[in-house]
Write an enzyme that holds these catalytic residues in place. Structure first.
Site, short mmCIF file in Angstrom:
data_model
loop_
_atom_site.label_atom_id
_atom_site.label_comp_id
_atom_site.label_asym_id
_atom_site.label_seq_id
_atom_site.Cartn_x
_atom_site.Cartn_y
_atom_site.Cartn_z
N HIS A 112 -60.58 -81.78 44.19
CA HIS A 112 -59.47 -80.61 43.77
C HIS A 112 -59.96 -79.66 43.58
O HIS A 112 -60.47 -78.81 42.08
CB HIS A 112 -59.09 -81.22 41.97
CG HIS A 112 -57.62 -80.54 41.51
ND1 HIS A 112 -57.18 -81.40 40.65
CD2 HIS A 112 -57.13 -79.20 41.86
CE1 HIS A 112 -55.77 -80.20 40.42
NE2 HIS A 112 -55.95 -78.91 41.35
N ARG B 163 -50.15 -82.88 43.33
CA ARG B 163 -50.66 -83.47 42.09
C ARG B 163 -50.50 -85.03 42.42
O ARG B 163 -49.61 -85.04 43.74
CB ARG B 163 -49.76 -83.30 41.45
CG ARG B 163 -49.88 -81.84 40.34
CD ARG B 163 -50.81 -81.45 40.24
NE ARG B 163 -50.96 -79.98 38.88
CZ ARG B 163 -51.70 -79.55 40.10
NH1 ARG B 163 -52.20 -79.60 40.76
NH2 ARG B 163 -51.66 -78.21 39.04
N GLU C 289 -57.29 -87.76 37.48
CA GLU C 289 -59.09 -86.89 38.07
C GLU C 289 -59.62 -87.04 35.72
O GLU C 289 -59.34 -86.53 35.41
CB GLU C 289 -58.15 -85.75 37.88
CG GLU C 289 -57.82 -86.09 39.61
CD GLU C 289 -56.90 -84.17 40.21
OE1 GLU C 289 -57.38 -83.22 39.27
OE2 GLU C 289 -56.17 -84.49 41.17
#
Ligand code: 8YV
Length: 323
Positions: free
Chosen positions: A284, A237, A266
């Site tokens: 991601h 993360r 994000e």
């Protein structure tokens, strides 16, 4: 009466159809106005929720009266307020294991791309800059036989370690909350303090969960400890890393390069990272293959159905309120 399910992100079409055949389904659609308002309205009489990638807490869950489960199509669950869910007796389930190997593949993709400047050299070649034999600016770092330091030896971290050991004859170091003697024995992996791991590794891969202990774990001091030729990879993360400190380390050549799949905020739309040649930035996509996302959707569906049909879901994250 039919149970009601709120879908809070895009999900697999087949799973959506299966849900629609069984339940009353409402899809939260950002194009239809404020998402939190839609959720507050729809959750009043909802029994279940399914989706991923949204922060869910008191702010958007407060109106839920009889919500039994949030079924997350992800392994990570740092975006859910667990103590609030426990307080409201809402189950949270997730989708571990099915994404382990795919995410470890992506960690290695980033490691190799960043070590050998793959995206950068691809652009360089396509731009017609290959006029004579390459020079030192195009050189990368050796991978085979080097030292791989893994921070967080969970399922994914261990799968990264196996790739390094069996595929690339790497010397494996790891840092974890507790030592994992049996798991690491076949890989001859050695436990290190964070400081020692950072100082001794040629490649550093971050694979920890995000929690209070791991927030900003990799800070400016961590980059100072790393070797100048080190390659840094983050697939966990974004908030595990101080992104500004990472940007400065890359700008100042404190490390060789980085491969990133995750960011503090994000989607990442604007960033000083975008102007750097020694960083590979992915959106991601750790688990984003057709096969794996299908497996994750199926597992999340099963968790949801179990909860709505009075069975305990297999992959529960929080307390089991049925006990
Ligand atoms: C998710 C992930 O699919 O599973 C996780 O924890 O990071 C991804 O695989 C993604 O977060 C969904 O938005």
């Amino acid at each position: 009466m039919q149970k009601k399910v709120v879908v809070f992100s895009q999900i697999d079409t087949e799973i959506l159809e299966k849900l629609q055949a069984r339940y009353q389904v409402v899809i939260i659609n950002p194009k239809m106005g404020d998402v939190n308002e839609q959720m507050q309205r729809e959750l009043v009489d909802a029994d279940g929720m399914i989706g991923a990638g949204r922060v869910l807490n008191e702010k958007n869950l407060a109106t839920a009266q009889k919500l039994k489960i949030i079924s997350s199509v992800s392994v990570g669950y740092d975006n859910y307020d667990l103590s609030y869910l426990n307080q409201k007796k809402i189950w949270l389930s997730h989708t571990p294991h099915v994404l382990t190997e795919t995410t470890a593949d992506l960690a290695f993709t980033l490691l190799m791309s960043a070590a050998r400047q793959v995206p950068n050299l691809d652009q360089w070649t396509k731009q017609g800059q290959w006029k004579r034999t390459v020079g030192t600016a195009q050189f990368g770092q050796d991978i085979f036989g080097k030292t791989l330091g893994i921070i967080g030896l969970g399922h994914i971290g261990a799968a990264v370690a196996r790739r390094g050991f069996y595929g690339f004859n790497m010397n494996i170091l790891y840092h974890n909350r507790r030592e994992k003697i049996e798991l690491v024995q076949p890989l001859n992996a050695q436990y290190r303090s964070l400081k020692d791991l950072l100082q001794q590794s040629d490649f550093v891969v971050v694979a920890v969960d995000l929690n209070a202990d791991s927030k900003a774990l990799i800070d400016a001091n961590a980059f100072d400890l790393m070797q100048k030729h080190a390659v840094f990879v983050n697939i966990s993360r974004g908030s595990v890393v101080d992104e500004q400190a990472l940007t400065e380390a890359l700008q100042q050549g404190k490390i060789f390069s980085a491969g990133l799949d995750v960011y503090q905020k994000e989607p990442l739309q604007v960033s000083p990272l975008f102007s750097l040649e020694n960083v590979v930035t992915l959106p991601h996509v750790g688990s984003a293959t057709a096969e794996t996302r299908k497996k994750m959707a199926n597992l999340a569906y099963q968790n949801l159905v179990d909860a709505l049909e009075a069975r305990t879901p297999r992959y529960l994250v929080n307390e089991n309120f049925s006990n």
